[in-house]
Every structure is written in structure tokens, then in C-alpha cells.
Design a protein around this motif. Structure first.
Motif, PDB file in Angstrom:
ATOM      1  N   LEU A  87      32.701  -5.556  10.871  1.00 52.08           N
ATOM      2  CA  LEU A  87      33.480  -4.390  11.280  1.00 52.08           C
ATOM      3  C   LEU A  87      33.643  -4.321  12.792  1.00 52.08           C
ATOM      4  N   GLN A  88      32.615  -4.699  13.536  1.00 49.09           N
ATOM      5  CA  GLN A  88      32.727  -4.734  14.995  1.00 49.09           C
ATOM      6  C   GLN A  88      33.762  -5.757  15.428  1.00 49.09           C
ATOM      7  N   LEU A  89      33.748  -6.920  14.781  1.00 51.10           N
ATOM      8  CA  LEU A  89      34.724  -7.959  15.097  1.00 51.10           C
ATOM      9  C   LEU A  89      36.132  -7.514  14.710  1.00 51.10           C
ATOM     10  N   ALA A  90      36.242  -6.838  13.567  1.00 48.71           N
ATOM     11  CA  ALA A  90      37.549  -6.391  13.082  1.00 48.71           C
ATOM     12  C   ALA A  90      38.248  -5.484  14.091  1.00 48.71           C
ATOM     13  N   GLN A  91      37.480  -4.722  14.846  1.00 43.35           N
ATOM     14  CA  GLN A  91      38.063  -3.809  15.835  1.00 43.35           C
ATOM     15  C   GLN A  91      38.850  -4.546  16.920  1.00 43.35           C
ATOM     16  N   THR A  92      38.543  -5.828  17.126  1.00 42.72           N
ATOM     17  CA  THR A  92      39.168  -6.602  18.201  1.00 42.72           C
ATOM     18  C   THR A  92      40.348  -7.438  17.715  1.00 42.72           C
ATOM     19  N   MET A  93      40.690  -7.339  16.443  1.00 44.48           N
ATOM     20  CA  MET A  93      41.689  -8.216  15.845  1.00 44.48           C
ATOM     21  C   MET A  93      43.079  -7.590  15.795  1.00 44.48           C
ATOM     22  N   ASN A  94      44.089  -8.435  15.823  1.00 42.65           N
ATOM     23  CA  ASN A  94      45.465  -7.984  15.607  1.00 42.65           C
ATOM     24  C   ASN A  94      45.799  -7.915  14.127  1.00 42.65           C
ATOM     25  N   VAL A  95      45.249  -8.860  13.366  1.00 42.63           N
ATOM     26  CA  VAL A  95      45.532  -8.949  11.930  1.00 42.63           C
ATOM     27  C   VAL A  95      44.233  -9.160  11.170  1.00 42.63           C
ATOM     28  N   ILE A  96      44.079  -8.437  10.065  1.00 44.90           N
ATOM     29  CA  ILE A  96      42.927  -8.612   9.181  1.00 44.90           C
ATOM     30  C   ILE A  96      43.465  -8.901   7.783  1.00 44.90           C
ATOM     31  N   ALA A  97      43.060 -10.022   7.215  1.00 41.61           N
ATOM     32  CA  ALA A  97      43.467 -10.394   5.859  1.00 41.61           C
ATOM     33  C   ALA A  97      42.223 -10.508   4.996  1.00 41.61           C
ATOM     34  N   MET A  98      42.218  -9.847   3.843  1.00 39.59           N
ATOM     35  CA  MET A  98      41.020  -9.828   3.004  1.00 39.59           C
ATOM     36  C   MET A  98      41.370 -10.104   1.548  1.00 39.59           C
ATOM     37  N   GLY A  99      40.534 -10.923   0.903  1.00 39.81           N
ATOM     38  CA  GLY A  99      40.678 -11.083  -0.533  1.00 39.81           C
ATOM     39  C   GLY A  99      40.477 -12.455  -1.140  1.00 39.81           C
ATOM     40  N   PRO A 100      41.006 -13.537  -0.537  1.00 38.30           N
ATOM     41  CA  PRO A 100      40.916 -14.835  -1.216  1.00 38.30           C
ATOM     42  C   PRO A 100      39.463 -15.281  -1.464  1.00 38.30           C
ATOM     43  N   GLY A 101      39.170 -15.625  -2.692  1.00 34.82           N
ATOM     44  CA  GLY A 101      37.867 -16.191  -3.003  1.00 34.82           C
ATOM     45  C   GLY A 101      36.690 -15.250  -2.848  1.00 34.82           C
ATOM     46  N   LEU A 102      36.910 -13.955  -2.923  1.00 32.95           N
ATOM     47  CA  LEU A 102      35.808 -13.002  -2.838  1.00 32.95           C
ATOM     48  C   LEU A 102      35.345 -12.607  -4.238  1.00 32.95           C
ATOM     49  N   ARG A 103      34.050 -12.395  -4.367  1.00 29.85           N
ATOM     50  CA  ARG A 103      33.529 -11.841  -5.615  1.00 29.85           C
ATOM     51  C   ARG A 103      33.762 -10.329  -5.620  1.00 29.85           C
ATOM     52  N   PRO A 104      34.029  -9.739  -6.794  1.00 28.88           N
ATOM     53  CA  PRO A 104      34.262  -8.291  -6.873  1.00 28.88           C
ATOM     54  C   PRO A 104      32.957  -7.500  -6.901  1.00 28.88           C
ATOM     55  N   THR A 105      32.209  -7.578  -5.819  1.00 29.66           N
ATOM     56  CA  THR A 105      30.905  -6.926  -5.747  1.00 29.66           C
ATOM     57  C   THR A 105      31.018  -5.533  -5.134  1.00 29.66           C
ATOM     58  N   LEU A 106      29.955  -4.753  -5.275  1.00 29.74           N
ATOM     59  CA  LEU A 106      29.907  -3.430  -4.658  1.00 29.74           C
ATOM     60  C   LEU A 106      29.962  -3.547  -3.139  1.00 29.74           C
ATOM     61  N   ALA A 107      29.296  -4.579  -2.603  1.00 27.50           N
ATOM     62  CA  ALA A 107      29.283  -4.773  -1.154  1.00 27.50           C
ATOM     63  C   ALA A 107      30.688  -5.069  -0.636  1.00 27.50           C
ATOM     64  N   ASN A 108      31.423  -5.933  -1.337  1.00 25.82           N
ATOM     65  CA  ASN A 108      32.783  -6.256  -0.901  1.00 25.82           C
ATOM     66  C   ASN A 108      33.733  -5.072  -1.093  1.00 25.82           C
ATOM     67  N   THR A 109      33.485  -4.269  -2.125  1.00 26.53           N
ATOM     68  CA  THR A 109      34.272  -3.052  -2.310  1.00 26.53           C
ATOM     69  C   THR A 109      34.071  -2.108  -1.137  1.00 26.53           C
ATOM     70  N   ALA A 110      32.811  -1.924  -0.751  1.00 31.61           N
ATOM     71  CA  ALA A 110      32.503  -1.041   0.372  1.00 31.61           C
ATOM     72  C   ALA A 110      33.109  -1.564   1.672  1.00 31.61           C
ATOM     73  N   LEU A 111      33.052  -2.890   1.872  1.00 31.16           N
ATOM     74  CA  LEU A 111      33.611  -3.478   3.085  1.00 31.16           C
ATOM     75  C   LEU A 111      35.117  -3.269   3.134  1.00 31.16           C
ATOM     76  N   LEU A 112      35.795  -3.480   2.012  1.00 33.37           N
ATOM     77  CA  LEU A 112      37.241  -3.292   1.972  1.00 33.37           C
ATOM     78  C   LEU A 112      37.603  -1.854   2.321  1.00 33.37           C
ATOM     79  N   GLN A 113      36.904  -0.891   1.749  1.00 35.17           N
ATOM     80  CA  GLN A 113      37.213   0.504   2.051  1.00 35.17           C
ATOM     81  C   GLN A 113      36.967   0.816   3.522  1.00 35.17           C
ATOM     82  N   ARG A 114      35.927   0.249   4.080  1.00 33.64           N
ATOM     83  CA  ARG A 114      35.638   0.483   5.502  1.00 33.64           C
ATOM     84  C   ARG A 114      36.689  -0.168   6.405  1.00 33.64           C
TER      85      ARG A 114
END
Length: 283
Positions: A87-114
Motif C-alpha cells: 500500500l505504501q508503494l501503491a501511493q507512488t504509482m501512476n497505474v495499479i493493476a491487480m488480479g492475474p494469478g491471484l488466489r481468492p483469499t481473504l487477504a487478497n480481498t482485503a488488499l483489493l478493497q484497500r
């Protein structure tokens, strides 16, 4: 429905300015690749690098680090499990792409919402594959300040998200559903033969006229995600930029299919710099 042609590439792809550096061409964060799903993460990241984004970082499972360093030394890596660092790194980015090859875990769900919640008006957010499925399954809140949101589902993923049966996924229904579910600044890239692109803000619908059956293989969609990310990082953040990435992806596959029975996503990525140079020179 407006049909895309080579003109969209001439409009978007510009020669690189002589006075420039890596920061000139934007920063991309790809959040992809849980353990044992290295390929999807690598293909998306490779496409972002090869389109010319200035700096590309992959947030992935540490088990994938060695493969990334061996195959794509141009990309940086960060531990997907360390959400604070991501999340700290994401603040410095122009583009954020999320999803390919991720497991549908609670942790990844929380990260996506954040990530959705934290996106700023100077950033673009791309949601693909597992990110789209998590949105539909977990009813995530899509309130975000992101300048542009890009959704890249295939028909079945769109069915889960839209609740539209495959037989009812007609342009008017797709656009109506998009307007009901997604923020105004969203562009839907509905992958298929042909791919259709829906601009939620203007109501315009575009049809990709390029493509070939030779590109119907695993990883092609991951490559498209990386290409869209790379284009948005370095060119203007508008729908035309997304259209150009979609069209070039299929156009390159068409060219390669003249000699190859199957066009592998990695082959497609390796041809990106050549064809971007070709169309930049048309200006």
C-alpha cells in the motif's frame, strides 16, 4: 458502435521526447501471482515493461521472486503478503493493476478493497481476473477517487459481475449494467471475438476489428492487462489510450499469425517495442 482501426495507434503512440528519463514514462504496480501462479504475473509484468513504462514493480508471492529476476530483470518485486509495504508503494504509482494469478483469499480481498479505497485522482486502477471475481463474490465497495478504472473481464467473468447470462450480453444490456455497478470513470474491456470496449462516462461503445484465433491461448489476457497499464502510465489518461492498447494487442497477434499457428503471449510482448516504434514514426 465505432470500429477501431490503425488510426487509434497513430493518435496515441508518440515518439519519445529527447529530454526524458525513466520517470517521464510513469510507474506501474502489478499485483499478481500467488504461489504457483507465476506465469500470469510474469506475462502481465513483461507486457508493462515492453510497452515502455518507466518503472514496473510486481507485488507477488516471494516464491516467485527467483523466476521474475531470471526472466525479467527489468522489473522490481515486493512481497504480496506485506500489505503495508504494498500500500505504501501503491501511493507512488501512476497505474495499479491487480488480479492475474491471484488466489481468492481473504487477504487478497482485503488488499483489493484497500487499493480501491486508497486510489487517488492521479492514478489509474485496472482490475482483471481474480480482482473481478472478488468484486462480484464479496460485494466490494467501488467508491474510489481513481482517475480511470479499467475492467478487463472475459464473458464468464462479466456474467458473474453483471448477472447477465451469456445469451443476454448485448451492447445495450452491458452498458446499462456497467452504469449501475461501476463509477462513471470506468471503461469496460469485454474480451471476446471481437472485444468490445464500453466507456461508462460517454456511453460510447467501440469494437476491436483486429485479432486472430491464434491468440486464443492462456496468458493472452494477462498480457493485455500489462499493455493497458503500460499505455496509461506513459500516455494521456483517457479512453483513447485504453483503446490503443487493446487494438495493438490484437494487431500484433494478427501480424505474428501470418507465420505462426499459435501466438504465444510472450511472443506478443517481445514484438511490442517494434510495433510501437513503427506507429510512433507515422506521426
Amino acid at each position: 458502435m465505432e470500429k477501431l482501426t490503425n488510426e487509434i495507434l497513430k493518435q496515441v503512440i508518440q515518439p519519445r521526447p529527447l529530454k526524458s528519463h525513466k520517470g517521464t514514462f510513469g510507474k506501474v504496480l502489478i499485483i499478481a501471482g500467488s504461489q504457483n501462479y507465476t506465469g500470469a504475473a510474469l506475462m502481465a509484468t513483461k507486457a508493462a515493461v515492453y510497452t515502455g513504462a518507466g518503472l514496473v514493480t510486481l507485488a507477488t508471492d516471494p516464491h516467485n521472486f527467483t523466476s521474475v529476476h531470471a526472466v525479467l530483470p527489468e522489473a522490481m518485486v515486493v512481497d504480496l503478503r506485506d500489505q503495508t509495504a504494498v500500500l505504501q508503494l501503491a501511493q507512488t504509482m501512476n497505474v495499479i493493476a491487480m488480479g492475474p494469478g491471484l488466489r481468492p483469499t481473504l487477504a487478497n480481498t482485503a488488499l483489493l478493497q484497500r487499493i480501491i479505497n486508497a486510489a487517488t485522482a492521479s492514478q489509474s486502477l485496472i482490475m482483471d481476473a481474480t480482482a473481478l471475481n472478488l468484486w462480484s463474490q464479496q460485494s466490494l465497495t467501488m467508491t474510489t477517487n481513481a482517475q480511470k478504472i479499467v475492467l478487463t473481464p472475459h464473458a464468464v467473468e462479466w456474467q458473474r459481475l453483471s448477472q447477465l447470462a451469456l445469451s443476454t450480453q448485448q451492447p445495450s444490456a452491458n452498458l446499462r449494467c456497467l452504469r449501475q455497478k461501476a463509477p462513471k470513470q470506468t471503461v469496460l474491456v469485454l474480451k471476446g471475438a471481437p472485444t468490445a470496449i464500453y466507456d461508462n462516462q460517454t456511453g460510447q461503445i467501440f469494437q476491436n476489428t483486429a485479432g486472430t484465433a491464434a491468440m486464443a491461448t492462456g496468458g493472452t489476457g494477462d498480457t493485455l492487462t500489462g499493455m493497458i497499464a503500460g499505455f496509461l502510465a506513459q500516455f494521456s489518461v483517457q479512453t483513447a489510450t485504453i483503446l490503443a492498447a487493446v487494438y495493438l494487442h490484437s494487431y500484433i497477434a494478427e501480424q505474428l499469425a501470418q507465420k505462426y499457428y499459435v501466438v504465444l503471449p510472450t511472443q506478443l510482448s517481445e514484438a511490442i517495442p517494434y510495433w510501437m516504434h513503427y506507429f510512433a514514426e507515422q506521426n
